[in-house]
Design a protein around this motif. Structure first.
Motif, PDB file in Angstrom:
ATOM      1  N   ASN A  57       0.891  -1.165   0.224  1.00 58.42           N
ATOM      2  CA  ASN A  57      -0.071  -0.115  -0.029  1.00 58.42           C
ATOM      3  C   ASN A  57       1.004   1.168  -0.051  1.00 58.42           C
ATOM      4  OD1 ASN A  57      -2.485  -1.423  -0.039  1.00 58.42           O
ATOM      5  ND2 ASN A  57      -3.017  -0.578   1.942  1.00 58.42           N
ATOM      6  N   GLY A  58       0.568   2.283  -0.855  1.00 54.64           N
ATOM      7  CA  GLY A  58       1.215   3.349  -0.903  1.00 54.64           C
ATOM      8  C   GLY A  58       2.475   3.581  -1.777  1.00 54.64           C
ATOM      9  N   THR A  59       3.188   2.147  -2.306  1.00 58.64           N
ATOM     10  CA  THR A  59       4.507   2.055  -2.901  1.00 58.64           C
ATOM     11  C   THR A  59       4.306   2.944  -4.090  1.00 58.64           C
ATOM     12  OG1 THR A  59       5.225   0.186  -1.647  1.00 58.64           O
ATOM     13  CG2 THR A  59       6.217   0.764  -3.704  1.00 58.64           C
ATOM     14  N   PRO A  60       4.793   3.819  -4.772  1.00 52.46           N
ATOM     15  CA  PRO A  60       4.717   4.229  -6.021  1.00 52.46           C
ATOM     16  C   PRO A  60       4.905   3.408  -7.082  1.00 52.46           C
ATOM     17  CG  PRO A  60       5.976   5.753  -4.633  1.00 52.46           C
ATOM     18  CD  PRO A  60       5.936   4.288  -3.897  1.00 52.46           C
ATOM     19  N   ARG A  61       4.270   3.655  -8.125  1.00 48.36           N
ATOM     20  CA  ARG A  61       4.350   2.417  -9.494  1.00 48.36           C
ATOM     21  C   ARG A  61       5.477   3.054 -10.198  1.00 48.36           C
ATOM     22  NH1 ARG A  61       0.134   5.963 -10.226  1.00 48.36           N
ATOM     23  NH2 ARG A  61       0.186   7.227 -12.208  1.00 48.36           N
ATOM     24  N   GLN A  62       6.063   4.367 -10.169  1.00 45.67           N
ATOM     25  CA  GLN A  62       7.305   4.784 -10.918  1.00 45.67           C
ATOM     26  C   GLN A  62       8.193   5.464  -9.729  1.00 45.67           C
ATOM     27  OE1 GLN A  62       8.496   4.238 -13.556  1.00 45.67           O
ATOM     28  NE2 GLN A  62       6.646   3.460 -14.859  1.00 45.67           N
ATOM     29  N   PRO A  63       9.406   5.527  -9.967  1.00 46.77           N
ATOM     30  CA  PRO A  63      10.421   6.163  -8.833  1.00 46.77           C
ATOM     31  C   PRO A  63      10.094   7.803  -8.886  1.00 46.77           C
ATOM     32  CG  PRO A  63      11.768   5.369 -10.526  1.00 46.77           C
ATOM     33  CD  PRO A  63      10.376   4.871 -10.668  1.00 46.77           C
ATOM     34  N   ASN A  64       9.825   8.374  -9.724  1.00 49.21           N
ATOM     35  CA  ASN A  64       9.860   9.773 -10.053  1.00 49.21           C
ATOM     36  C   ASN A  64       8.639  10.297  -9.235  1.00 49.21           C
ATOM     37  OD1 ASN A  64       8.041   8.818 -11.877  1.00 49.21           O
ATOM     38  ND2 ASN A  64       8.864  10.122 -13.536  1.00 49.21           N
ATOM     39  N   ILE A  65       7.663   9.332  -8.690  1.00 50.66           N
ATOM     40  CA  ILE A  65       6.322  10.007  -8.079  1.00 50.66           C
ATOM     41  C   ILE A  65       6.716  10.396  -6.676  1.00 50.66           C
ATOM     42  CG2 ILE A  65       4.169   9.044  -7.493  1.00 50.66           C
ATOM     43  CD1 ILE A  65       3.834   7.574  -9.666  1.00 50.66           C
ATOM     44  N   CYS A  66       7.844   9.484  -6.333  1.00 51.25           N
ATOM     45  CA  CYS A  66       8.278   9.940  -4.993  1.00 51.25           C
ATOM     46  C   CYS A  66       9.698  10.187  -4.991  1.00 51.25           C
ATOM     47  CB  CYS A  66       7.787   9.017  -3.860  1.00 51.25           C
ATOM     48  SG  CYS A  66       8.127   9.224  -2.027  1.00 51.25           S
ATOM     49  N   SER A  67      10.147  11.343  -5.335  1.00 50.19           N
ATOM     50  CA  SER A  67      11.703  11.478  -5.475  1.00 50.19           C
ATOM     51  C   SER A  67      12.507  11.214  -4.283  1.00 50.19           C
ATOM     52  CB  SER A  67      11.954  12.859  -6.224  1.00 50.19           C
ATOM     53  OG  SER A  67      11.488  13.864  -5.469  1.00 50.19           O
ATOM     54  N   PRO A  68      11.949  11.941  -3.035  1.00 47.84           N
ATOM     55  CA  PRO A  68      12.871  11.619  -1.848  1.00 47.84           C
ATOM     56  C   PRO A  68      12.974  10.363  -1.085  1.00 47.84           C
ATOM     57  CG  PRO A  68      11.021  13.275  -1.693  1.00 47.84           C
ATOM     58  CD  PRO A  68      10.551  12.612  -2.619  1.00 47.84           C
ATOM     59  N   SER A  69      12.214   9.433  -1.789  1.00 48.96           N
ATOM     60  CA  SER A  69      12.368   7.950  -1.436  1.00 48.96           C
ATOM     61  C   SER A  69      14.006   7.272  -1.565  1.00 48.96           C
ATOM     62  CB  SER A  69      11.238   7.183  -1.922  1.00 48.96           C
ATOM     63  OG  SER A  69      11.564   7.142  -3.415  1.00 48.96           O
TER      64      SER A  69
ATOM     65  N   ARG B 105       2.951  -3.856 -15.655  1.00 46.07           N
ATOM     66  CA  ARG B 105       3.889  -3.960 -14.736  1.00 46.07           C
ATOM     67  C   ARG B 105       3.715  -4.933 -13.683  1.00 46.07           C
ATOM     68  NH1 ARG B 105       2.380   1.481 -14.521  1.00 46.07           N
ATOM     69  NH2 ARG B 105       3.780   2.989 -15.485  1.00 46.07           N
ATOM     70  N   SER B 106       2.797  -5.916 -13.931  1.00 46.86           N
ATOM     71  CA  SER B 106       2.594  -7.079 -13.174  1.00 46.86           C
ATOM     72  C   SER B 106       3.880  -7.841 -12.859  1.00 46.86           C
ATOM     73  CB  SER B 106       1.371  -7.972 -13.818  1.00 46.86           C
ATOM     74  OG  SER B 106       1.142  -8.909 -12.835  1.00 46.86           O
TER      75      SER B 106
END
Length: 269
Positions: free
Chosen positions: A97-109, A170-171
């Motif tokens: 839950n909450g894990t972005p499907r692309q890294p650029n969605i949550c850049s501080p991660s 992306r499955s």
């Protein structure tokens, strides 16, 4: 209309809702049963193939040159390609839950790649020169997706029930559950490339905004579910938020495993 008729109408509405939920649950159970049957059939076919092959090999054939035999075996699909994991990734996202499907969605991660010493006695030697690069490609395995069954067609959560081929999605449920990602290299410390976790409360707020701006809910939760609460975990914090019409409000941020501790409030549109 009499009060008794209104009461009957409400009861009928509730019964219809319960019937709809029961139908959905029955459909899910049927899909799980079908997947289990397919997985069982595949395992049974594999066992039968091994048994028949062992029974037919009464005389050991004369070995051919290694290069040609390996080439033929690969072409015929009779050889399993084995790989050795060099390490494991630990990131600020510990649950789905909450894990972005692309890294650029949550850049501080950030994340940390821990190299196993069973592969190299001195793993830091294998990383010499890597710090000269800003980004690295990481090929990884979805080792927690079950590997029990997979389908040629899947229904991605953002296509509203539309079925498409598994290779166009992306499955992680696929014959070879291999993934590829591009990561920005932070630093290498103690022989381990570090991508770090969140460093400050400002980064935590930015990460939460990034996750919520992409609306991580499934299509069902966005369109049919009356419960507007959504929970997810980032780094060491459990996030509770409320989705309204055109906005989302973070209700509670608390450390993982602790209750009744409120630390951050914010609104994000």
């Amino acid at each position: 209309m009499s009060p008794q008729c209104e009461c009957c109408g409400e009861n009928i509405t509730k019964l219809n809702q319960q019937v709809s939920v029961m139908r959905t649950e029955i459909k899910n159970l049927r899909q799980m049963l079908d997947s289990s049957v397919r997985a069982h059939r595949k395992q049974l076919a594999a066992v039968q193939a091994v048994v028949s092959k062992a029974g037919s090999c009464e005389e050991e054939p004369r070995p051919s040159p290694p290069s040609s035999s390996a080439h033929v075996a690969l072409e015929q699909g009779e050889t399993l390609i084995q790989t050795t994991p060099i390490g494991f990734i630990i990131s600020c996202f510990s649950v789905k839950n909450g894990t972005p499907r692309q890294p650029n969605i949550c850049s501080p991660s950030r994340a940390e790649l821990r190299i196993q010493r069973s592969v190299f006695n001195n793993p830091e030697h294998a990383l010499l020169g890597l710090d000269r690069y800003s980004h690295v490609w990481i090929i990884f395995l979805f080792h927690k997706n079950g590997h029990l069954s997979y389908k040629a067609k899947v229904k991605p959560p953002r296509l509203n029930g539309q079925r498409v081929g598994v290779y166009s999605t992306r499955s992680p449920h696929r014959p070879n559950a291999v993934g590829l990602t591009l990561a920005r290299l932070d630093k290498i410390e103690d022989g381990r490339p570090r991508f770090k976790f969140l460093h400050s409360s400002d980064e935590a707020v930015a990460a939460i905004r990034g996750v919520l701006s992409a609306d991580p809910r499934s299509v069902y939760r966005r369109t049919r579910c009356r419960d507007k609460l959504f929970f997810f975990t980032i780094d060491t914090a459990d996030i509770t938020c409320w989705f309204g019409h055109g906005f989302v409000e973070v209700l509670q941020v608390r450390p993982v495993g602790k209750k009744n501790e409120l630390s951050i409030h914010l609104n994000t549109a």
